[in-house]
Write a protein that holds these residues in place. Structure first.
Motif, PDB file in Angstrom:
ATOM      1  N   ALA A  19       0.837  -1.202   0.000  1.00 38.92           N
ATOM      2  CA  ALA A  19       0.000   0.000   0.000  1.00 38.92           C
ATOM      3  C   ALA A  19       0.873   1.253   0.000  1.00 38.92           C
ATOM      4  O   ALA A  19       1.924   1.287   0.630  1.00 38.92           O
ATOM      5  CB  ALA A  19      -0.915   0.014   1.221  1.00 38.92           C
ATOM      6  N   VAL A  20       0.411   2.278  -0.705  1.00 36.39           N
ATOM      7  CA  VAL A  20       1.167   3.530  -0.778  1.00 36.39           C
ATOM      8  C   VAL A  20       0.450   4.690  -0.098  1.00 36.39           C
ATOM      9  O   VAL A  20       1.091   5.678   0.266  1.00 36.39           O
ATOM     10  CB  VAL A  20       1.495   3.896  -2.246  1.00 36.39           C
ATOM     11  N   ALA A  21      -0.866   4.580   0.071  1.00 33.48           N
ATOM     12  CA  ALA A  21      -1.616   5.716   0.606  1.00 33.48           C
ATOM     13  C   ALA A  21      -2.923   5.237   1.212  1.00 33.48           C
ATOM     14  O   ALA A  21      -3.363   4.102   0.986  1.00 33.48           O
ATOM     15  CB  ALA A  21      -1.899   6.739  -0.493  1.00 33.48           C
ATOM     16  N   GLU A  22      -3.554   6.135   1.994  1.00 36.19           N
ATOM     17  CA  GLU A  22      -4.899   5.881   2.492  1.00 36.19           C
ATOM     18  C   GLU A  22      -5.754   7.116   2.273  1.00 36.19           C
ATOM     19  O   GLU A  22      -5.279   8.257   2.357  1.00 36.19           O
ATOM     20  CB  GLU A  22      -4.903   5.502   3.978  1.00 36.19           C
ATOM     21  N   ALA A  23      -7.031   6.863   1.957  1.00 35.67           N
ATOM     22  CA  ALA A  23      -8.025   7.924   1.800  1.00 35.67           C
ATOM     23  C   ALA A  23      -9.351   7.365   2.300  1.00 35.67           C
ATOM     24  O   ALA A  23      -9.379   6.317   2.954  1.00 35.67           O
ATOM     25  CB  ALA A  23      -8.080   8.397   0.356  1.00 35.67           C
ATOM     26  N   MET A  24     -10.460   8.023   1.970  1.00 36.39           N
ATOM     27  CA  MET A  24     -11.726   7.629   2.582  1.00 36.39           C
ATOM     28  C   MET A  24     -12.850   7.322   1.598  1.00 36.39           C
ATOM     29  O   MET A  24     -13.966   7.025   2.032  1.00 36.39           O
ATOM     30  CB  MET A  24     -12.189   8.722   3.558  1.00 36.39           C
ATOM     31  N   GLU A  25     -12.585   7.365   0.291  1.00 33.49           N
ATOM     32  CA  GLU A  25     -13.683   7.187  -0.665  1.00 33.49           C
ATOM     33  C   GLU A  25     -13.443   6.144  -1.748  1.00 33.49           C
ATOM     34  O   GLU A  25     -14.392   5.651  -2.366  1.00 33.49           O
ATOM     35  CB  GLU A  25     -14.001   8.520  -1.367  1.00 33.49           C
ATOM     36  N   GLY A  26     -12.192   5.814  -2.047  1.00 26.24           N
ATOM     37  CA  GLY A  26     -11.880   5.046  -3.238  1.00 26.24           C
ATOM     38  C   GLY A  26     -12.646   3.744  -3.378  1.00 26.24           C
ATOM     39  O   GLY A  26     -13.183   3.436  -4.448  1.00 26.24           O
ATOM     40  N   TYR A  27     -12.709   2.945  -2.305  1.00 24.65           N
ATOM     41  CA  TYR A  27     -13.380   1.656  -2.392  1.00 24.65           C
ATOM     42  C   TYR A  27     -14.865   1.824  -2.712  1.00 24.65           C
ATOM     43  O   TYR A  27     -15.419   1.073  -3.514  1.00 24.65           O
ATOM     44  CB  TYR A  27     -13.206   0.885  -1.083  1.00 24.65           C
ATOM     45  N   GLY A  28     -15.516   2.822  -2.106  1.00 32.44           N
ATOM     46  CA  GLY A  28     -16.936   3.044  -2.394  1.00 32.44           C
ATOM     47  C   GLY A  28     -17.174   3.402  -3.849  1.00 32.44           C
ATOM     48  O   GLY A  28     -18.101   2.886  -4.496  1.00 32.44           O
ATOM     49  N   VAL A  29     -16.339   4.284  -4.395  1.00 33.16           N
ATOM     50  CA  VAL A  29     -16.461   4.656  -5.807  1.00 33.16           C
ATOM     51  C   VAL A  29     -16.148   3.456  -6.691  1.00 33.16           C
ATOM     52  O   VAL A  29     -16.821   3.209  -7.702  1.00 33.16           O
ATOM     53  CB  VAL A  29     -15.524   5.832  -6.131  1.00 33.16           C
ATOM     54  N   ALA A  30     -15.136   2.672  -6.308  1.00 33.27           N
ATOM     55  CA  ALA A  30     -14.738   1.503  -7.091  1.00 33.27           C
ATOM     56  C   ALA A  30     -15.862   0.475  -7.182  1.00 33.27           C
ATOM     57  O   ALA A  30     -16.099  -0.112  -8.250  1.00 33.27           O
ATOM     58  CB  ALA A  30     -13.496   0.874  -6.484  1.00 33.27           C
ATOM     59  N   VAL A  31     -16.555   0.235  -6.082  1.00 33.82           N
ATOM     60  CA  VAL A  31     -17.651  -0.730  -6.087  1.00 33.82           C
ATOM     61  C   VAL A  31     -18.762  -0.266  -7.023  1.00 33.82           C
ATOM     62  O   VAL A  31     -19.313  -1.052  -7.798  1.00 33.82           O
ATOM     63  CB  VAL A  31     -18.183  -0.954  -4.661  1.00 33.82           C
ATOM     64  N   ALA A  32     -19.098   1.023  -6.976  1.00 37.96           N
ATOM     65  CA  ALA A  32     -20.137   1.548  -7.864  1.00 37.96           C
ATOM     66  C   ALA A  32     -19.731   1.397  -9.325  1.00 37.96           C
ATOM     67  O   ALA A  32     -20.546   1.018 -10.174  1.00 37.96           O
ATOM     68  CB  ALA A  32     -20.418   3.013  -7.533  1.00 37.96           C
ATOM     69  N   ALA A  33     -18.470   1.685  -9.633  1.00 43.81           N
ATOM     70  CA  ALA A  33     -17.987   1.536 -11.011  1.00 43.81           C
ATOM     71  C   ALA A  33     -18.025   0.075 -11.441  1.00 43.81           C
ATOM     72  O   ALA A  33     -18.436  -0.254 -12.570  1.00 43.81           O
ATOM     73  CB  ALA A  33     -16.571   2.093 -11.133  1.00 43.81           C
ATOM     74  N   ALA A  34     -17.607  -0.822 -10.552  1.00 49.86           N
ATOM     75  CA  ALA A  34     -17.616  -2.247 -10.882  1.00 49.86           C
ATOM     76  C   ALA A  34     -19.039  -2.753 -11.118  1.00 49.86           C
ATOM     77  O   ALA A  34     -19.286  -3.537 -12.048  1.00 49.86           O
ATOM     78  CB  ALA A  34     -16.940  -3.048  -9.759  1.00 49.86           C
ATOM     79  N   GLN A  35     -19.981  -2.299 -10.294  1.00 48.31           N
ATOM     80  CA  GLN A  35     -21.377  -2.707 -10.471  1.00 48.31           C
ATOM     81  C   GLN A  35     -21.920  -2.246 -11.816  1.00 48.31           C
ATOM     82  O   GLN A  35     -22.784  -2.893 -12.410  1.00 48.31           O
ATOM     83  CB  GLN A  35     -22.230  -2.124  -9.338  1.00 48.31           C
ATOM     84  N   ALA A  36     -21.401  -1.118 -12.318  1.00 49.14           N
ATOM     85  CA  ALA A  36     -21.837  -0.585 -13.612  1.00 49.14           C
ATOM     86  C   ALA A  36     -21.021  -1.141 -14.775  1.00 49.14           C
ATOM     87  O   ALA A  36     -21.299  -0.814 -15.933  1.00 49.14           O
ATOM     88  CB  ALA A  36     -21.746   0.943 -13.605  1.00 49.14           C
ATOM     89  N   GLY A  37     -20.015  -1.947 -14.475  1.00 53.79           N
ATOM     90  CA  GLY A  37     -19.187  -2.528 -15.525  1.00 53.79           C
ATOM     91  C   GLY A  37     -18.239  -1.550 -16.181  1.00 53.79           C
ATOM     92  O   GLY A  37     -17.875  -1.719 -17.347  1.00 53.79           O
ATOM     93  N   LEU A  38     -17.797  -0.545 -15.434  1.00 58.54           N
ATOM     94  CA  LEU A  38     -16.938   0.496 -15.992  1.00 58.54           C
ATOM     95  C   LEU A  38     -15.511   0.400 -15.466  1.00 58.54           C
ATOM     96  O   LEU A  38     -15.269  -0.029 -14.339  1.00 58.54           O
ATOM     97  CB  LEU A  38     -17.495   1.879 -15.649  1.00 58.54           C
ATOM     98  N   ALA A  39     -14.572   0.835 -16.301  1.00 61.41           N
ATOM     99  CA  ALA A  39     -13.169   0.901 -15.903  1.00 61.41           C
ATOM    100  C   ALA A  39     -13.012   1.899 -14.764  1.00 61.41           C
ATOM    101  O   ALA A  39     -13.671   2.945 -14.727  1.00 61.41           O
ATOM    102  CB  ALA A  39     -12.311   1.322 -17.094  1.00 61.41           C
ATOM    103  N   PHE A  40     -12.104   1.589 -13.844  1.00 65.10           N
ATOM    104  CA  PHE A  40     -11.911   2.423 -12.653  1.00 65.10           C
ATOM    105  C   PHE A  40     -10.437   2.455 -12.276  1.00 65.10           C
ATOM    106  O   PHE A  40      -9.731   1.445 -12.361  1.00 65.10           O
ATOM    107  CB  PHE A  40     -12.709   1.866 -11.470  1.00 65.10           C
ATOM    108  N   VAL A  41      -9.987   3.627 -11.839  1.00 62.25           N
ATOM    109  CA  VAL A  41      -8.669   3.786 -11.219  1.00 62.25           C
ATOM    110  C   VAL A  41      -8.780   4.864 -10.147  1.00 62.25           C
ATOM    111  O   VAL A  41      -9.556   5.820 -10.289  1.00 62.25           O
ATOM    112  CB  VAL A  41      -7.584   4.168 -12.248  1.00 62.25           C
TER     113      VAL A  41
END
Length: 223
Positions: free
Chosen positions: A160-182
């Motif tokens: 791990a290089v960093a910590e924040a508070m939103e990435g996983y939540g946004v990533a799950v929404a993108a994955a549920q929609a079938g969209l590329a995410f970074v």
């Protein structure tokens, strides 16, 4: 599909990203602090865009973050190879147990506590941002603030290089929609005891603006 959706936690981050953009196909929205509100807001934005016949081609979670000392410098840029729900699980006498090791049926875990970055989009951003450090970016609901918890987190997540508070939540929404995410972050402070004298907010916001310049071209590489 149309443009790129970039989500930040707060308006100041959104303004920093917009300052680096000239491409009108990139939409930047602040969606709030924490994985729950960020994930819900992202899902709503993606649903509305799809219903309007203008779905996005990719999603970026962007903003500032705390960085692990020795792994990334303050004011450095990081790209998430994976977004990790680092505190989703259970405590035990033997240490932290991730949610996917608690014996729950897989269907109740969604994608589990980790969402991998889209390899094509990650490669394009890495090429456009050669100075960026790639590694896991942790999502936490409580920011790490002691030396002991920093050591424990670093030991559990050696890449791990960093910590924040939103990435996983946004990533799950993108994955549920079938969209590329970074996930893309710039480092404002080292993870650990809260020492405001060591924070470099202005430098991190400037770095975020510079990093944003790479977003449209990188997203344009997606099929």
């Amino acid at each position: 599909m149309t443009g790129l959706l970039v989500l930040t936690a707060v308006p100041a981050e959104a303004e920093a990203v917009r300052a680096g953009l000239t491409d009108p196909t990139v939409t930047v929205r602040p969606v709030g602090v924490g994985p729950a509100v960020a994930g819900a807001a992202t899902a709503r934005l993606l649903t509305l865009a799809e219903a309007a016949g203008r779905p996005y081609r990719a999603v970026i979670s962007a903003g500032i973050a705390g960085g692990f000392a020795g792994r990334v410098p303050v004011a450095g840029t990081v790209l998430g190879t994976r977004s990790v729900a680092a505190d989703l699980g259970a405590e035990s006498p033997d240490g932290f147990i991730p949610i996917d090791e608690l014996g729950m049926p897989p269907e109740l875990l969604g994608g589990g506590p980790v969402v991998d970055a889209d390899p094509e989009l990650l490669a394009a951003l890495s090429a456009a941002l050669p100075g960026a450090t790639a590694g896991e970016i942790l999502t936490v609901s409580t920011v790490t603030g002691t030396a002991a918890s920093t050591r424990a987190l670093a030991d559990r997540h050696p890449t791990a290089v960093a910590e924040a508070m939103e990435g996983y939540g946004v990533a799950v929404a993108a994955a549920q929609a079938g969209l590329a995410f970074v996930e893309l972050r710039t480092v404002s402070n080292p993870i650990g005891p809260r020492d405001r004298g060591s924070w470099r907010m202005a430098e991190a916001f400037r770095a975020l603006t510079e990093a944003a310049r790479a977003l449209p071209e990188a997203a344009g590489t997606l099929g």
